[in-house]
Design an enzyme around this catalytic site. Structure first.
Site, short mmCIF file in Angstrom:
data_model
loop_
_atom_site.label_atom_id
_atom_site.label_comp_id
_atom_site.label_asym_id
_atom_site.label_seq_id
_atom_site.Cartn_x
_atom_site.Cartn_y
_atom_site.Cartn_z
N ASN A 25 -16.04 -40.91 -11.05
CA ASN A 25 -17.12 -41.01 -12.05
C ASN A 25 -18.49 -41.23 -11.38
OD1 ASN A 25 -18.03 -43.08 -14.93
ND2 ASN A 25 -18.19 -40.89 -14.72
N ASP A 35 -13.74 -31.40 -5.81
CA ASP A 35 -14.36 -32.67 -5.47
C ASP A 35 -15.37 -32.47 -4.33
OD1 ASP A 35 -14.95 -35.23 -4.71
OD2 ASP A 35 -12.86 -35.91 -4.64
N CYS A 72 -13.40 -37.44 -14.10
CA CYS A 72 -13.08 -37.04 -12.72
C CYS A 72 -12.42 -38.24 -12.03
CB CYS A 72 -14.31 -36.54 -11.98
SG CYS A 72 -15.61 -37.78 -11.75
N CYS A 114 -19.65 -38.32 -9.17
CA CYS A 114 -20.12 -36.98 -8.78
C CYS A 114 -19.94 -35.96 -9.91
CB CYS A 114 -19.39 -36.47 -7.53
SG CYS A 114 -19.64 -37.51 -6.06
N ARG A 115 -18.70 -35.53 -10.15
CA ARG A 115 -18.49 -34.40 -11.06
C ARG A 115 -18.68 -34.75 -12.53
NH1 ARG A 115 -12.71 -33.09 -8.86
NH2 ARG A 115 -12.88 -35.36 -8.58
N SER A 116 -18.02 -35.81 -13.01
CA SER A 116 -18.11 -36.07 -14.45
C SER A 116 -19.51 -36.54 -14.90
CB SER A 116 -17.01 -37.02 -14.94
OG SER A 116 -17.06 -38.27 -14.31
P1 4NP Z 1 -15.89 -37.61 -8.27
O1 4NP Z 1 -15.96 -37.67 -6.67
O2 4NP Z 1 -14.44 -37.77 -8.66
O3 4NP Z 1 -16.42 -36.26 -8.59
O4 4NP Z 1 -16.77 -38.73 -8.77
C1 4NP Z 1 -15.43 -38.71 -5.92
C2 4NP Z 1 -16.13 -39.87 -5.76
C3 4NP Z 1 -15.62 -40.88 -4.97
C4 4NP Z 1 -14.41 -40.72 -4.34
C5 4NP Z 1 -13.69 -39.55 -4.52
C6 4NP Z 1 -14.21 -38.55 -5.31
N1 4NP Z 1 -13.90 -41.74 -3.52
O5 4NP Z 1 -12.86 -41.52 -2.85
O6 4NP Z 1 -14.49 -42.84 -3.45
#
Ligand code: 4NP
Length: 164
Positions: free
Chosen positions: A13, A132, A10, A15-17
């Site tokens: 790294n 996201d 993702c 939340c989703r992955s």
């Molecule tokens: P992820 O979510 O891609 O599912 O881990 C996010 C985590 C952090 C951010 C964006 C998306 N960020 O902008 O810091």
């Protein structure tokens, strides 16, 4: 014995992955495939290297019995395209970021997680991305878990013939 190595990808790294990794590890254990399928996760971005998963993702996952607390953020890199058989992205932006750094010979390894949801799935069939949840509320994290649970079931079913 054939084995398969998978990396969920993702943006951050956190939340989703990591959620996909936790759900997949649980389902692989239930399917008695822990020695055949190895899994990891990574982000296309570098903001959260070394960080534990987002508290909201950890909390939502723990409510369903998935422990994400030991995972730490890392950024995807060129060696990962050699190391893994599949790099499974959460959304189209992740796919585009992976394609930018992927050696041409390894491009076929990049897939979208939601491709693996069975077409008979009433709720998620036709859904392309895992959205996201970072800037939203708790419902977004529940949706990520619902999507990961459905897609990982389909992914394991799709991998069975390759492990035979
Ligand atoms: P992820 O979510 O891609 O599912 O881990 C996010 C985590 C952090 C951010 C964006 C998306 N960020 O902008 O810091």
């Amino acid at each position: 014995m054939k084995t398969i190595a998978i990396c969920f990808v993702c943006l951050g790294n956190i939340c989703r992955s990591p959620t996909a990794e936790g759900v997949m590890r649980h389902q692989i254990g239930e399917a008695k495939l822990a020695e055949r399928i190895s899994i990891d996760s990574a982000g296309t971005g570098n903001w959260h290297i070394g960080a534990a998963p987002d508290e909201r993702a950890q909390h939502a996952a723990a409510q369903r019995g998935y422990d994400l607390s030991g995972l730490r953020g890392r950024q995807i890199g060129a060696p990962d395209f050699e190391r893994f058989d599949l790099l499974i992205a959460m959304d189209d932006a992740n796919v585009a970021a992976l394609q930018r750094i992927c050696p041409p010979a390894q491009r076929d390894k990049i897939r979208l997680l939601m491709e693996f949801v069975p077409s008979t799935d009433g709720r998620w069939a036709g859904e392309r991305e895992v959205a996201d949840p970072y800037f939203g509320g708790a419902a977004g994290f529940e949706q990520v878990l619902d999507q990961c649970e459905a897609a990982c079931r389909g992914l394991i079913a799709a991998l069975h013939p390759q492990l035979a």
